[in-house]
Each structure stands twice: as C-alpha cells, then as structure tokens.
Write an enzyme that holds these catalytic residues in place. Structure first.
Site, PDB file in Angstrom:
ATOM      1  N   ARG A 105      27.074  23.989  -2.136  1.00  0.00           N
ATOM      2  CA  ARG A 105      26.419  24.966  -1.114  1.00  0.00           C
ATOM      3  C   ARG A 105      26.213  26.249  -1.739  1.00  0.00           C
ATOM      4  O   ARG A 105      26.999  26.919  -2.146  1.00  0.00           O
ATOM      5  CB  ARG A 105      27.519  25.144   0.258  1.00  0.00           C
ATOM      6  N   HIS A 132      19.271  21.869   4.675  1.00  0.00           N
ATOM      7  CA  HIS A 132      20.259  21.820   5.194  1.00  0.00           C
ATOM      8  C   HIS A 132      20.612  20.097   5.868  1.00  0.00           C
ATOM      9  O   HIS A 132      20.807  20.067   7.126  1.00  0.00           O
ATOM     10  CB  HIS A 132      20.710  22.624   6.355  1.00  0.00           C
ATOM     11  N   GLN A 135      23.760  19.138   8.060  1.00  0.00           N
ATOM     12  CA  GLN A 135      23.513  19.587   9.367  1.00  0.00           C
ATOM     13  C   GLN A 135      22.750  18.556  10.209  1.00  0.00           C
ATOM     14  O   GLN A 135      22.933  18.389  11.430  1.00  0.00           O
ATOM     15  CB  GLN A 135      23.059  20.871   9.448  1.00  0.00           C
ATOM     16  N   ASP A 225      18.759  29.741  15.488  1.00  0.00           N
ATOM     17  CA  ASP A 225      19.710  29.937  14.277  1.00  0.00           C
ATOM     18  C   ASP A 225      19.622  31.496  14.187  1.00  0.00           C
ATOM     19  O   ASP A 225      18.828  32.311  14.843  1.00  0.00           O
ATOM     20  CB  ASP A 225      19.141  29.214  13.219  1.00  0.00           C
ATOM     21  N   CYS A 266      23.599  26.161  14.899  1.00  0.00           N
ATOM     22  CA  CYS A 266      24.348  25.604  13.885  1.00  0.00           C
ATOM     23  C   CYS A 266      25.630  26.467  13.677  1.00  0.00           C
ATOM     24  O   CYS A 266      26.426  26.068  12.804  1.00  0.00           O
ATOM     25  CB  CYS A 266      23.156  25.206  12.680  1.00  0.00           C
ATOM     26  N   ARG A 311      30.014  17.955  12.647  1.00  0.00           N
ATOM     27  CA  ARG A 311      29.587  18.189  11.099  1.00  0.00           C
ATOM     28  C   ARG A 311      30.670  17.536  10.583  1.00  0.00           C
ATOM     29  O   ARG A 311      30.475  16.774   9.180  1.00  0.00           O
ATOM     30  CB  ARG A 311      30.050  19.658  10.795  1.00  0.00           C
TER      31      ARG A 311
END
Length: 326
Positions: A105, A132, A135, A225, A266, A311
């Site tokens: 990440r 991403h 996700q 987001d 998210c 997740r």
C-alpha cells in the site's frame, strides 16, 4: 491471472474472474459468520508493506491472513529501507525469498508492479495513487448482497473524479458491465487515459462522465470519497469551493428519485467533528461536513460499515485465489 497470480489492477482480470472473486468473498463471509475454521493456507508467510497509513486495509489483510492460517508480518514505512537505502527491485528479491506473498500500500503503481515482477511471489495492491483494486471486490460484493445481482445496476461516483477510487470504479464497472457515472467538476474528471482504458475493457456498460449533478437521477448507488487524497498537495479552500456542490446530502438524494438507493463510502469520511482533522477543517473553513453530510452518513451507515467489513472477506478471497496452489 497474471504475474504469479498477483492482484495489481483490475484490467489484469476478466469479467468472469472478478465475479468469481466476488462470489468467493461471499462464501468466505458465510464461513466466518458460521465460525467454521478455514485455515486453507496454514504455514504460509505474508508481508504487509505500508507506505501509507491504513485502518481497513491493514486490519483486513491481517485478519484475513490469520483466518487462512498464515503468519502475517507488518512492514511499516519507517521500519524498512524500501526506496530509501534499498531499491524496490532489491527489496522485492529479498522479500520474495522469505515470504509467500506480499501486500503493498503506497504511492506509485510502478512500485507494486516492480514488486510483482522481481519478487517471484504473488503481490497484492492494497492501494496506489492510480488504482484501489482490493476495494473494488469489497464494493461490488456489497452491491451484490444488497441487490442480489450486478447486471442492470447503475452506480454513480460523485466528487473528485481523478483519484484512485474514481479510476477503479470506472474501470471495474466497465469490466463487469455495470453502468457507471462519474460526476465531477470539469477540472476534476478522470484523465483521458483512464477513460480510454474503461472503454477498451467495457463489457456493455454505459459510461458517463459529466459535471451535472442531475445525472444522479435513477441511480442505484451513490459513492463518494475524501476530497483530498493522501499525499496530495492542493489549495484546500479552492478544492472545497469546487466540490461543495457535489456533496452527498439530502438534496442530492432527492435528485436521485430512487427509494431503494444505497450510499457507499470507502472511509475515512469527513461527516462530523469527531476527528482532529475534522475539527481543524471546521476551525479553518467553518465546515462541519465535507463530502457527505452526517445525516446521510448515519442513514446509510449500515451499508457503509458492511462495505468496510467486506474488505476482509474479499481480501481473503484474493489471497486464497493467489496462493491456493502453493
């Protein structure tokens, strides 16, 4: 699957493969809820590299790995030499000789790609500035739980349309054949390269890029987001002024005209003053809410936190699919 079964970006996978991961995530969720042990990868070792801070991604990879019976080692940005005293390629070769899989990440998509190329083991993209992908499996898994299907749905992302979430939602929706709208100011719409990728891999989805918030009419899901991504340097006041008309609030939900609408995020979300950054924003700009109001967040919190839980289940599916043959 490519590059030793790595999971680096959505376009590495077919529609069928992405759907299989979504369904596998749902199966792992059932096992977890029933408290049925599933240590299918017992004895394997994975490394988690985090250049960017994380709550959900770190927790999801850790618990998912442990549930599958693996030993999990966390490698924070201040604990290893990645890109500082040791190149990404050299780090990849070292970690690949010790671990069976690596999560990354961080910032550059090139770095996660290099880890996959030179480590010789599966690498999973926990987030880069461009994509991403983990996700996405959780998000579409959540949609399938709610609607029982993905075919025929129309989703809309509203806000900063140039970030990794908007990129991934646009491209993944195209691959899956889910209609998608990116609703953003003209200056914050997806780059032409991203739109071209979505069009290239499109499986019958309607792709809409617009600055008109009225485009939310009839959508099944609204997504947003944060307005400034980690590591992004912008004039925050200018960004706020540009995006306030794109806030998810009661008026925007009314424009959707869909009583079955779901809202997703998210996380983290700036919807109240219960964080240090939230308080700083309020003291500086007088705003207690940014990309989503607290009223809407609380109304749809069950879905948002279901999405967060997913997740873990989706990442479990991704890792299992990568490592099951070892």
């Amino acid at each position: 699957m490519v590059r030793n079964n790595s999971f680096l970006k959505e376009i590495d996978f077919t529609k069928e493969e992405l759907n299989d991961l979504i369904d596998l995530g749902l199966k792992f969720k059932e096992l977890k809820k029933a408290r049925i042990p599933h240590k299918y990868l017992e004895g394997l070792n994975i490394a988690l590299i985090f250049e960017k801070a994380s709550t959900r991604t770190r927790s999801a990879f850790t618990v998912a790995g442990q549930d599958l019976g693996m030993n999990v080692t966390y490698l924070g940005s201040g604990e290893i030499q990645l890109g500082k005293k040791e190149s990404v390629i050299d780090t990849a070769k070292v970690l690949g000789s010790m671990f069976d899989g690596i999560e990354y990440r961080g910032f550059k998509q090139e770095d996660v790609e290099a880890l996959a190329e030179y480590s010789g083991v599966p690498v999973w993209n926990g987030l880069t500035d461009t994509w991403h992908p983990t996700q996405m499996i959780a998000d579409f898994m959540t949609l399938k739980e709610h609607f029982g299907k993905l075919e025929g749905l129309t989703i809309a992302y509203i806000g900063d349309g140039r970030n990794n979430m908007a990129n991934s939602l646009l491209v993944t929706s195209a691959i899956l054949g889910v209609n998608v709208k990116i609703i953003a100011p003209a200056d914050l719409q997806p780059e032409a390269e991203i739109v071209a990728i979505a069009e290239q891999y499109n499986n019958g989805a309607e792709l809409t890029i617009t600055d008109d918030v009225a485009a939310v009419k009839g959508v099944d899901m609204l997504y947003t987001d944060v307005w400034v991504s980690m590591g992004e340097e912008v004039d925050f006041k200018e960004r706020i002024d540009l995006l306030l008309p794109y806030q998810i609030n009661a008026d925007l939900l009314a424009k959707a005209e869909n009583p079955n609408l779901v809202v997703m995020h998210c996380l983290p979300a700036f919807h109240d003053l219960n964080t240090e950054i939230g308080k700083e924003i309020y003291e500086t700009y007088g705003l207690a809410e940014l990309e989503i109001t607290d009223e809407v967040f609380q109304e749809h919190s069950s879905t948002i936190f279901q999405e967060a839980e997913n997740r873990m289940h989706s990442i479990k599916a991704i890792m299992y699919q990568s490592l099951k043959s070892l």
